[in-house]
Write a protein that holds these residues in place. Structure first.
Motif, PDB file in Angstrom:
ATOM      1  N   TYR A   1       6.771   5.288 -20.629  1.00 43.03           N
ATOM      2  CA  TYR A   1       7.882   4.039 -20.318  1.00 43.03           C
ATOM      3  C   TYR A   1       8.988   4.926 -19.286  1.00 43.03           C
ATOM      4  O   TYR A   1       9.648   5.918 -19.691  1.00 43.03           O
ATOM      5  CB  TYR A   1       8.695   3.592 -21.253  1.00 43.03           C
ATOM      6  N   GLY A   2       9.072   4.391 -17.936  1.00 44.20           N
ATOM      7  CA  GLY A   2       9.924   5.351 -17.064  1.00 44.20           C
ATOM      8  C   GLY A   2      11.315   4.611 -17.254  1.00 44.20           C
ATOM      9  O   GLY A   2      11.831   3.945 -18.032  1.00 44.20           O
ATOM     10  N   GLY A   3      12.291   5.411 -16.439  1.00 48.85           N
ATOM     11  CA  GLY A   3      13.877   5.085 -16.791  1.00 48.85           C
ATOM     12  C   GLY A   3      14.004   3.479 -16.471  1.00 48.85           C
ATOM     13  O   GLY A   3      15.058   3.122 -17.387  1.00 48.85           O
ATOM     14  N   THR A   4      13.572   2.964 -15.499  1.00 49.45           N
ATOM     15  CA  THR A   4      13.952   1.564 -15.486  1.00 49.45           C
ATOM     16  C   THR A   4      13.365   0.520 -16.547  1.00 49.45           C
ATOM     17  O   THR A   4      13.977  -0.393 -16.889  1.00 49.45           O
ATOM     18  CB  THR A   4      13.423   0.893 -14.097  1.00 49.45           C
ATOM     19  N   SER A   5      12.329   1.346 -17.067  1.00 47.31           N
ATOM     20  CA  SER A   5      11.629   0.393 -18.421  1.00 47.31           C
ATOM     21  C   SER A   5      12.433   0.421 -19.636  1.00 47.31           C
ATOM     22  O   SER A   5      12.070  -0.559 -20.561  1.00 47.31           O
ATOM     23  CB  SER A   5      10.190   0.975 -18.428  1.00 47.31           C
ATOM     24  N   VAL A   6      13.369   1.437 -19.627  1.00 47.70           N
ATOM     25  CA  VAL A   6      14.138   1.587 -20.811  1.00 47.70           C
ATOM     26  C   VAL A   6      15.749   1.496 -20.359  1.00 47.70           C
ATOM     27  O   VAL A   6      16.350   2.229 -21.055  1.00 47.70           O
ATOM     28  CB  VAL A   6      13.743   2.958 -21.600  1.00 47.70           C
ATOM     29  N   GLY A   7      15.959   0.946 -19.235  1.00 48.71           N
ATOM     30  CA  GLY A   7      17.075   1.064 -18.676  1.00 48.71           C
ATOM     31  C   GLY A   7      18.493   0.715 -19.203  1.00 48.71           C
ATOM     32  O   GLY A   7      19.555   0.918 -19.036  1.00 48.71           O
ATOM     33  N   ASP A   8      18.065  -0.265 -20.278  1.00 48.00           N
ATOM     34  CA  ASP A   8      19.308  -1.106 -21.212  1.00 48.00           C
ATOM     35  C   ASP A   8      18.727  -1.633 -22.272  1.00 48.00           C
ATOM     36  O   ASP A   8      17.622  -1.180 -22.642  1.00 48.00           O
ATOM     37  CB  ASP A   8      20.019  -2.074 -20.152  1.00 48.00           C
ATOM     38  N   ALA A   9      19.681  -1.887 -23.136  1.00 46.23           N
ATOM     39  CA  ALA A   9      19.090  -2.404 -24.592  1.00 46.23           C
ATOM     40  C   ALA A   9      17.865  -3.306 -24.337  1.00 46.23           C
ATOM     41  O   ALA A   9      17.132  -3.240 -25.194  1.00 46.23           O
ATOM     42  CB  ALA A   9      20.356  -2.979 -25.243  1.00 46.23           C
ATOM     43  N   ALA A  10      18.088  -4.351 -23.543  1.00 44.97           N
ATOM     44  CA  ALA A  10      17.035  -5.423 -23.584  1.00 44.97           C
ATOM     45  C   ALA A  10      15.666  -4.859 -23.074  1.00 44.97           C
ATOM     46  O   ALA A  10      14.665  -5.280 -23.517  1.00 44.97           O
ATOM     47  CB  ALA A  10      17.279  -6.366 -22.484  1.00 44.97           C
ATOM     48  N   ARG A  11      15.729  -3.838 -22.162  1.00 48.29           N
ATOM     49  CA  ARG A  11      14.609  -3.184 -21.747  1.00 48.29           C
ATOM     50  C   ARG A  11      14.066  -2.346 -22.878  1.00 48.29           C
ATOM     51  O   ARG A  11      12.937  -2.161 -23.048  1.00 48.29           O
ATOM     52  CB  ARG A  11      14.662  -2.637 -20.504  1.00 48.29           C
ATOM     53  N   VAL A  12      14.922  -1.641 -23.555  1.00 52.25           N
ATOM     54  CA  VAL A  12      14.259  -1.186 -24.974  1.00 52.25           C
ATOM     55  C   VAL A  12      13.719  -1.578 -25.779  1.00 52.25           C
ATOM     56  O   VAL A  12      12.636  -1.496 -26.425  1.00 52.25           O
ATOM     57  CB  VAL A  12      15.739  -0.083 -25.563  1.00 52.25           C
ATOM     58  N   ARG A  13      14.378  -3.164 -25.986  1.00 50.75           N
ATOM     59  CA  ARG A  13      13.571  -3.896 -26.938  1.00 50.75           C
ATOM     60  C   ARG A  13      12.202  -4.278 -26.420  1.00 50.75           C
ATOM     61  O   ARG A  13      11.546  -4.531 -26.865  1.00 50.75           O
ATOM     62  CB  ARG A  13      14.509  -4.992 -27.405  1.00 50.75           C
ATOM     63  N   ALA A  14      12.141  -4.632 -25.161  1.00 48.97           N
ATOM     64  CA  ALA A  14      10.828  -5.095 -24.711  1.00 48.97           C
ATOM     65  C   ALA A  14       9.930  -4.034 -24.733  1.00 48.97           C
ATOM     66  O   ALA A  14       8.655  -4.462 -25.131  1.00 48.97           O
ATOM     67  CB  ALA A  14      10.999  -5.404 -23.369  1.00 48.97           C
TER      68      ALA A  14
END
Length: 240
Positions: free
Chosen positions: A7-20
């Motif tokens: 998972y790249g940086g934008t894919s975990v860029g904030d809490a919502a994307r970390v959850r996704a």
């Protein structure tokens, strides 16, 4: 089946994307697969750390810069482990060194020499998701090293090859490999599959969806890569 995901940086860029991203990891795990996930630093973390270092010293020692930059990916894997724990999914976060990634001593542009998979295999044997900090490893002096821009792709391919993974999935902010940048060219066409050589040609032409060194390693080890969207569930591109 053993799956390596990145998972790249934008894919975990904030809490919502970390959850996704955690949802995708959990889905694979609950289907019975062994999962190793390689994470990049969140968003612009690496650039922010570089800027902070430059404020203190315009020519920072390369060893110390690697120590600093490696913290971005370590934060990502720790946060992902915390998120998965809330979902009831057992997970363990590992630095590149803990994951057995051994490199040469070229700070800032290190190359992976070997991967000792024993720790990862032990954790998988305990039915844990293994979260590995991408972009980093350790040299023979046990100093932290980084692999350069896009190094998490190389980490994922190296782990997939060393572990004999059935799949190496690269999740990013685009949904595959295109003939040109789809964000700028509405006529861009997506490849369903592309050869290693053609992918390298695109990399050398400026395409940033994969790091060229990761493609070279995939070609050398025969590791097929799936480039997929982290944001949408649509078919991606198979490289190889």
């Amino acid at each position: 089946m053993l799956i390596v995901q990145k998972y790249g940086g934008t894919s975990v860029g904030d809490a919502a994307r970390v959850r996704a991203a955690a949802g995708r990891i959990a889905e694979a795990y609950l289907l019975g697969h062994d999962v190793v996930a390689v994470l990049s630093a969140q968003g612009d973390t690496t650039d922010e750390l570089l800027s902070l270092a430059a404020e203190l010293n315009p020519s920072p020692p390369k060893r110390e810069l690697d120590m600093l930059l490696a913290t971005g990916e370590q934060r990502s894997v720790a946060l992902m482990a915390i998120c998965l724990a809330r979902m009831g999914i057992p997970a363990v976060s590992l630095t590149g060194r803990q994951a057995g990634v051994r490199t040469d001593a070229a700070h800032g542009a290190a190359r992976i020499r070997r991967v000792d998979t024993s720790r990862i295999r032990r954790e998988l044997g305990r039915r844990r998701v293994v979260l590995v900090a991408g972009f980093q490893g350790a040299d023979d002096a046990d100093d932290v090293t980084t692999l350069g821009r896009g190094g998490s792709d190389t980490t994922a391919v190296a782990l997939a090859a060393a572990l004999g993974a059935a799949r190496c999935q690269i999740f990013t902010d685009v949904d595959g490999v295109y003939t040109s940048d789809p964000r700028r060219d509405p006529a861009a066409k997506k490849y369903a599959s592309i050869s290693f050589d053609d992918m390298l040609a695109l990399c050398h032409g400026g395409a940033q969806v994969l790091m060229d060194r990761s493609v070279e390693l995939a070609r050398r080890t025969g590791t097929r890569i799936e480039v997929l969207s982290a944001l949408r569930r649509v078919p991606g591109t198979t490289v190889g």
